[in-house]
Design an enzyme around this catalytic site. Structure first.
Site, PDB file in Angstrom:
ATOM      1  N   GLU A  77      -2.483 -10.927  11.522  1.00  0.00           N
ATOM      2  CA  GLU A  77      -1.650 -10.321  12.563  1.00  0.00           C
ATOM      3  C   GLU A  77      -2.062  -8.885  12.844  1.00  0.00           C
ATOM      4  O   GLU A  77      -2.168  -8.465  14.003  1.00  0.00           O
ATOM      5  CB  GLU A  77      -0.176 -10.384  12.140  1.00  0.00           C
ATOM      6  CG  GLU A  77       0.784  -9.590  13.015  1.00  0.00           C
ATOM      7  CD  GLU A  77       0.872 -10.085  14.446  1.00  0.00           C
ATOM      8  OE1 GLU A  77       1.497  -9.396  15.268  1.00  0.00           O
ATOM      9  OE2 GLU A  77       0.298 -11.159  14.756  1.00  0.00           O
ATOM     10  N   HIS A  80      -5.357  -8.557  14.727  1.00  0.00           N
ATOM     11  CA  HIS A  80      -5.097  -8.851  16.141  1.00  0.00           C
ATOM     12  C   HIS A  80      -4.545  -7.615  16.854  1.00  0.00           C
ATOM     13  O   HIS A  80      -4.960  -7.301  17.986  1.00  0.00           O
ATOM     14  CB  HIS A  80      -4.112 -10.018  16.241  1.00  0.00           C
ATOM     15  CG  HIS A  80      -3.798 -10.421  17.646  1.00  0.00           C
ATOM     16  ND1 HIS A  80      -2.550 -10.255  18.201  1.00  0.00           N
ATOM     17  CD2 HIS A  80      -4.568 -10.978  18.619  1.00  0.00           C
ATOM     18  CE1 HIS A  80      -2.559 -10.694  19.441  1.00  0.00           C
ATOM     19  NE2 HIS A  80      -3.764 -11.135  19.724  1.00  0.00           N
ATOM     20  N   HIS A 142       3.319 -14.121  26.881  1.00  0.00           N
ATOM     21  CA  HIS A 142       2.268 -13.305  26.258  1.00  0.00           C
ATOM     22  C   HIS A 142       0.904 -13.979  26.422  1.00  0.00           C
ATOM     23  O   HIS A 142      -0.104 -13.307  26.708  1.00  0.00           O
ATOM     24  CB  HIS A 142       2.604 -13.115  24.780  1.00  0.00           C
ATOM     25  CG  HIS A 142       1.737 -12.135  24.066  1.00  0.00           C
ATOM     26  ND1 HIS A 142       1.479 -10.871  24.540  1.00  0.00           N
ATOM     27  CD2 HIS A 142       1.050 -12.231  22.896  1.00  0.00           C
ATOM     28  CE1 HIS A 142       0.669 -10.228  23.703  1.00  0.00           C
ATOM     29  NE2 HIS A 142       0.393 -11.045  22.702  1.00  0.00           N
ATOM     30  N   HIS A 250       2.698 -31.834  29.853  1.00  0.00           N
ATOM     31  CA  HIS A 250       1.411 -31.145  29.743  1.00  0.00           C
ATOM     32  C   HIS A 250       0.248 -32.139  29.829  1.00  0.00           C
ATOM     33  O   HIS A 250      -0.746 -31.880  30.526  1.00  0.00           O
ATOM     34  CB  HIS A 250       1.345 -30.390  28.412  1.00  0.00           C
ATOM     35  CG  HIS A 250       0.024 -29.743  28.148  1.00  0.00           C
ATOM     36  ND1 HIS A 250      -0.507 -28.751  28.934  1.00  0.00           N
ATOM     37  CD2 HIS A 250      -0.895 -29.948  27.165  1.00  0.00           C
ATOM     38  CE1 HIS A 250      -1.683 -28.369  28.467  1.00  0.00           C
ATOM     39  NE2 HIS A 250      -1.947 -29.089  27.387  1.00  0.00           N
ATOM     40  N   HIS A 308      -9.794 -25.396  22.116  1.00  0.00           N
ATOM     41  CA  HIS A 308      -9.047 -25.854  23.291  1.00  0.00           C
ATOM     42  C   HIS A 308      -8.470 -24.657  24.048  1.00  0.00           C
ATOM     43  O   HIS A 308      -8.514 -24.621  25.288  1.00  0.00           O
ATOM     44  CB  HIS A 308      -7.927 -26.801  22.844  1.00  0.00           C
ATOM     45  CG  HIS A 308      -7.315 -27.582  23.961  1.00  0.00           C
ATOM     46  ND1 HIS A 308      -8.041 -28.478  24.725  1.00  0.00           N
ATOM     47  CD2 HIS A 308      -6.045 -27.615  24.454  1.00  0.00           C
ATOM     48  CE1 HIS A 308      -7.243 -29.032  25.630  1.00  0.00           C
ATOM     49  NE2 HIS A 308      -6.038 -28.511  25.489  1.00  0.00           N
TER      50      HIS A 308
END
Length: 357
Positions: A77, A80, A142, A250, A308
């Site tokens: 985290e 990032h 986000h 989806h 993906h």
């Protein structure tokens, strides 16, 4: 002027590359459940690095070994966040150069400033992702914000590589590409909704779902926006029917995007100026199909899931590149091509396909 343009172009390309990397790493953060590895913001338990928060991390891990906090998740985290901060500083540098040398760089200044605004909003949503405990609506927004920053950086980078204009007959496909790109954006949002609600494995068979073409679903519960992670608006645990609805929508939207965007990209391949990015769209659509199916059949392996997400980013990159090239004001009538050997340079003069000088 040439030296300024060269340095600005290198800065834009570096920032564009880092943006793409950050999106991939953001997917890794989300898919490894590291979003709350440091449950405050911008530091880690008020410290600059996890090293200073060792006691807090160890205490949280001992209390909940399979919870959101661990040494590994804390570092994932925070790395990032560090990369996100570096990206913000680079975009500030782009804005500074674009405004200082705006007469030499053309209209890049306003676009650069808008990109900086977008990355600031993205940073705010990054903070809210933590403070709102991975609320699906905020996490999905986000994700879309990250794709928006990538699109803007691709726009900036594409303008630094002007190249020859497209054929006049090709411009008629521009509205179709805009529509296909909007569908792609919706599909990316749906993919983020699947990921943030952990609905990737809600349907384990293909092409049917639970042995049915239209399974039992709770569309209202699945697509209720204002709710906490893993819950319905009523506060109850989210149901399997709601997760099925998220996954099914989806999955079926993907076929529509594949058909429309793939058809437009195939048509655009006829123009030599658009052939490479259009071919990129077709290859990435196939890759998305393969990685999406692999995610189902192999129960969401981490590498495939990250790829993906990367494929979606690649589609955004190629579509924006196509749109920028289609939006160039200069056009060439059908039946005219460019002779790169006789007319070197970024703005090439036309030469007849056949005949003499």
């Amino acid at each position: 002027m040439t030296d300024i343009r060269h340095r600005y172009r290198k800065l834009v390309y570096l920032t564009w590359f880092l943006t793409l990397d950050l999106i991939m790493f953001g997917a890794f953060v989300r898919l490894t459940d590291s979003g709350l590895g440091c449950p405050d913001w911008p530091g880690c338990y008020g410290k600059l690095t996890p090293l200073g928060a060792g006691a807090h991390i160890e205490q949280a891990y001992q209390a909940m070994p399979y919870g959101p906090v661990s040494w590994g998740k804390a570092w994932i985290e925070m790395i990032h966040r560090y990369v996100g901060a570096a990206l913000g500083m680079l975009i500030i540098a782009i804005v500074w150069m674009a405004w200082r040398h705006r007469h030499a760089l053309g209209h890049s200044a306003r676009l650069a400033l808008f990109t900086l605004l977008a990355v600031c909003v993205q940073g705010a949503f990054g903070a809210w992702t933590v403070t709102h405990k991975l609320m699906p609506l905020i996490v999905t927004t986000h994700l879309l914000g990250g794709m928006s920053v990538l699109a803007l950086m691709t726009w900036l980078a594409a303008r630094e590589n002007p190249g020859p204009p497209v054929l006049l007959s090709t411009r008629r496909w521009r509205p179709w590409l805009i529509g296909a790109f909007l569908l792609l954006t919706i599909q990316i949002g749906l993919g983020g909704w699947v990921s943030t609600n952990y609905a990737a494995l809600a349907c384990m068979d293909f092409p049917q779902c639970h042995g049915q073409w239209i399974p039992d679903m709770d569309l209202h519960g699945g697509f209720s926006l204002f709710r906490a992670l893993g819950e319905l608006p009523s506060g109850e645990m989210i149901s399997q029917a709601a997760l099925t609805a998220i996954h099914w929508v989806h999955r079926n939207m993907a076929f529509l995007v594949f058909l429309i965007l793939g058809s437009v990209a195939w048509k655009l391949r006829a123009d030599p100026v658009l052939r490479r990015p259009a071919t990129g769209v077709l290859l990435l659509l196939l890759a998305q199909l393969v990685t999406g199916l692999t995610t189902i059949f192999f129960q969401w392996p981490l590498l495939i899931a990250v790829l993906h997400n990367g494929g979606a980013a690649g589609l955004v990159l190629c579509c924006v590149t196509l749109l920028v090239r289609l939006s160039r004001k200069s056009t060439v009538p059908q039946g005219i091509q460019y002779d790169k050997h006789r007319h070197p340079g970024s703005r090439l003069a036309p030469a007849p396909i056949s005949g003499t000088d």
